[in-house]
Design a protein around this motif. Structure first.
Motif, PDB file in Angstrom:
ATOM      1  N   GLN A 504       0.828  -1.302   0.058  1.00  0.00           N
ATOM      2  CA  GLN A 504       0.007  -0.122   0.094  1.00  0.00           C
ATOM      3  C   GLN A 504       0.903   1.222   0.002  1.00  0.00           C
ATOM      4  N   VAL A 505       1.793   1.308   0.851  1.00  0.00           N
ATOM      5  CA  VAL A 505       2.921   2.343   0.700  1.00  0.00           C
ATOM      6  C   VAL A 505       3.423   2.659  -0.389  1.00  0.00           C
ATOM      7  N   TYR A 506       4.001   1.801  -1.232  1.00  0.00           N
ATOM      8  CA  TYR A 506       4.531   1.520  -2.673  1.00  0.00           C
ATOM      9  C   TYR A 506       3.645   2.196  -3.611  1.00  0.00           C
ATOM     10  N   GLY A 507       2.179   1.645  -3.500  1.00  0.00           N
ATOM     11  CA  GLY A 507       1.101   2.281  -4.371  1.00  0.00           C
ATOM     12  C   GLY A 507       0.824   3.466  -4.141  1.00  0.00           C
ATOM     13  N   VAL A 508       0.822   4.177  -2.868  1.00  0.00           N
ATOM     14  CA  VAL A 508       0.641   5.738  -2.585  1.00  0.00           C
ATOM     15  C   VAL A 508       1.726   6.446  -3.070  1.00  0.00           C
TER      16      VAL A 508
END
Length: 678
Positions: A504-508
């Motif tokens: 999720q962090v990577y996607g944001v």
């Protein structure tokens, strides 16, 4: 507790031979009361777990119900509906598939696990469920299917002309219920969630081997005998215990929480032992027993208090999705009315200051609601310039609470790196995910440092902000570091993590136009660097700018623009009506879809302003019916619903105004909708 302990000790010390009988009966009843207290506490915990399970089921049924109001059931454009359903499935990670069923022909129109093709015969599991859906006309929670590949089917009917014409089914992964159970069951205890057929949906012991298999005869006999209670039994592992259970009236599922037999039987046995010792041993032995009982009760209560506190914090994350709509309605009425009061108090400095203070507090409430909903919402990124100092200061309390007292949190934001480009809500959730990972890497405590500095991007020649999150924990091996951002990859025990945090962090970061760098070595801590495009300070608006409504790009004036406002909440409906009237629009109100359509019989409207979540006809139903009667009618949907992806899947590209909002935001949204030439 201190008073009770001293009283009992004094009773034991002061007891003489004439009071031996009294002391014996006192201890006897105390231990029996302890048994009842343990029983009631376990029953209450079972009810809490059942409530959380029902909340999860209702949340997914509500998301599925959004599809039932789709216009494609009228157009029968199943190819377009197949694509819309795929979008919803992609936004709902806990669903495995969505199936559309023709209830009249007993056929599967499509199953997202397969390409769209000709209608297929109805599977046996859907045939059984469809008969119940048609008979009741209501939503249905199925039972767990298959031990090898377990799923739970949820069904929502689609009615037309008083009968069920279609049904929508979603295959839900039961791992979510395992997470709920392990979070709320006492560590080391035996607990389970059982479906209406008596098969395991979740279990604290041997979950992977037992899911989808029949529970013991004790479990099956209990759920047939009543809605809740306590029964004695033996687990598959041979453990004898008492089990508190609670059956859901909504789904027919039940929760079972076991307590060791000793916790129930021991107080009973000791009550008789205590009476004998008190009668035969006299004052000294009786006093010692009283002290032992008091200490044991105190330790139990301390442990239960710690457990209740942790349950309270977990329950916030589980239940906020269900209350989001009502809470946003309240905040909409508060913020909107305060905003109008503020504009009308010009010249009265004291009252205007009071209104400003109240408005600031209400907006802080909206901010808090947004932070809580970040745990359960699925929505598009709203990328813009973010004040990192303000964001981190606002979530400092939540960060401290997430990492615990053993971890010290340090924040260092350089003044020239204060603004970055990203989505504020999603960046908050990303930082919380990183903080929780850091906490797990520092079980004995440590330091979590969040810092921001300005760096130069040599490839693009543009300034970027490096937002780093560093811990002093156990670190990662090279193999783990390289796979850390893969979805569903986790080094935590089964049930302790989903493996979606770093992904999720990577996607944001990627959606914000940045990159993610992870630096870590075993026993040397971990630093996660979020490289984001640098932002700019927001433009400061004057009061006049905030109060000046946008100009409708149309030849007619606002005095000639007719707006129909539809909302089932009286306070929000009155706020929107008063606000639009203050902007000189002609306003007509209705509290439901039927009243709105009746109002359109003799009047032509330019704009329909309608709430999405209403009883009876929802906003999408009202909008379709209104545009059929008055083609070309502009529609502005208003919603405080938590699951943004579900709403957007039903509305398509319709314009949406999120609650809570103030007068300026309402005026701007109305003006933009009226000016839209799509």
């Amino acid at each position: 507790m201190t008073f009770l302990r001293r009283s009992l000790v004094a009773l034991g010390i002061a007891a003489m031979l004439p009071t031996v009988v009294f002391a014996a009966f006192t201890v006897f009843h105390m231990l029996r009361a302890e048994r009842e207290r343990v029983t009631e506490a376990t029953l209450a915990q079972s009810r809490v777990v059942m409530t959380l399970v029902d909340t999860q089921l209702q949340r997914h049924l509500a998301a599925l119900d959004v599809l039932s109001s789709s216009v494609y059931f009228e157009t029968r454009d199943w190819g377009e509906f197949y694509w819309r359903a795929q979008r919803l499935l992609g936004a709902t990670r806990l669903w495995e598939s969505i199936v559309l069923i023709d209830a009249q022909r007993r056929q599967e129109i499509f199953d997202l696990r397969h390409p769209l093709g000709e209608a297929a015969p109805l599977a046996a599991v859907h045939e059984r469920a469809l008969r119940r859906v048609i008979a009741t006309g209501t939503q249905l929670v199925g039972n767990v299917e298959s031990h090898e590949h377990p799923i739970v089917w949820l069904y929502v009917p689609v009615r037309s002309e008083g009968k069920v014409t279609y049904a929508i089914a979603a295959a839900l992964k039961p791992a979510i219920f395992q997470d709920v159970l392990t979070a709320y069951a006492t560590p080391g205890s035996t607990a389970a969630i059982v479906d209406g057929d008596g098969d395991f949906v979740a279990r604290t012991l041997d979950y992977e081997d037992r899911i989808g298999t029949p529970a013991t005869q004790y479990v099956r006999e209990a759920i047939v005998g009543g809605d809740s209670g306590l029964y004695a039994g033996t687990t598959y592992e041979g453990l004898k215990n008492y089990t508190a259970y609670n059956v859901s009236r909504m789904s027919g599922w039940s929760t079972h929480l076991a307590v060791a037999s000793a916790s129930i039987d021991t107080p009973t046995r000791w009550s008789f032992v205590a009476a004998g010792i008190a009668a035969l041993g006299g004052l000294v032995l009786g006093g010692f027993l009283v002290l032992l009982v008091v200490r044991d009760m105190a330790e139990r209560r301390r442990a239960e208090e710690i457990l209740r506190q942790s349950q309270k914090m977990e329950a916030i994350g589980q239940l906020t999705g269900g209350i989001a709509h009502d809470f946003n309605n309240l905040l909409t009425a508060v913020i909107g009315n305060l905003d109008m009061m503020r504009t009308r108090l010009a010249g009265n400095e004291r009252l205007q200051r009071m209104a400003d203070n109240a408005l600031e507090a209400a907006r802080k409430g909206a901010k808090l609601a947004s932070q809580l909903l970040a745990f359960s919402r699925s929505q598009r990124l709203d990328v813009g310039s973010i004040d990192l100092a303000q964001l981190l200061n606002g979530m400092s309390g939540l960060l401290t609470q997430s990492v615990g007292q053993n971890v010290r949190v340090e924040l260092r934001i350089d003044e020239d790196a204060r603004y970055a480009i990203s989505d504020a809500n999603q960046l908050e959730l990303a930082l919380l995910n990183l903080a929780v990972n850091a906490r797990d890497a520092m079980p004995d405590g440590g330091t979590l440092t969040i810092a921001a500095r300005l760096i130069a991007d040599r490839e693009r020649g543009l300034p970027h902000v490096e937002l780093s999150v560093a811990d002093t924990g156990s670190g990662m091996t090279e193999e783990v570091r390289l796979r850390a951002t893969e979805p569903f990859y986790t080094t935590k025990p089964t049930g302790a993590g989903t493996g979606l945090g770093l992904s999720q962090v990577y996607g944001v970061v990627r959606e914000s136009g940045g990159t993610l760098v992870i630096e870590s070595e075993p026993e040397s801590g971990t630093t996660v660097r979020l490289i984001l495009p640098a932002g700019t300070p927001p433009t400061v608006r004057t009061d006049d700018d905030a109060q000046r409504p946008p100009t409708v790009p149309d030849a007619r004036s606002r005095e000639q623009t007719r707006v129909l406002v539809v909302d089932d909440d009286r306070l929000v409906r009155r706020l929107m009506s008063d606000g639009l009237k203050s902007l000189q629009y002609q306003v007509t109100t209705a509290e439901n879809g039927e009243q709105a359509l009746a109002a359109m019989e003799g009047t032509r409207f330019d704009l329909l302003l309608v709430d999405f979540a209403m009883p009876g006809m929802n906003g999408a139903d009202v909008a379709r019916a209104a545009q059929n009667r008055q083609p070309g009618l502009k529609v502005l949907m208003v919603s405080g619903y938590a699951d943004s992806a579900a709403v957007e899947a039903a509305l398509g590209n319709a314009r949406l105004l999120r609650k809570p909002f103030d007068l300026a935001e309402l005026g701007a949204a109305v003006a933009e909708t009226l000016a839209d030439v799509r």
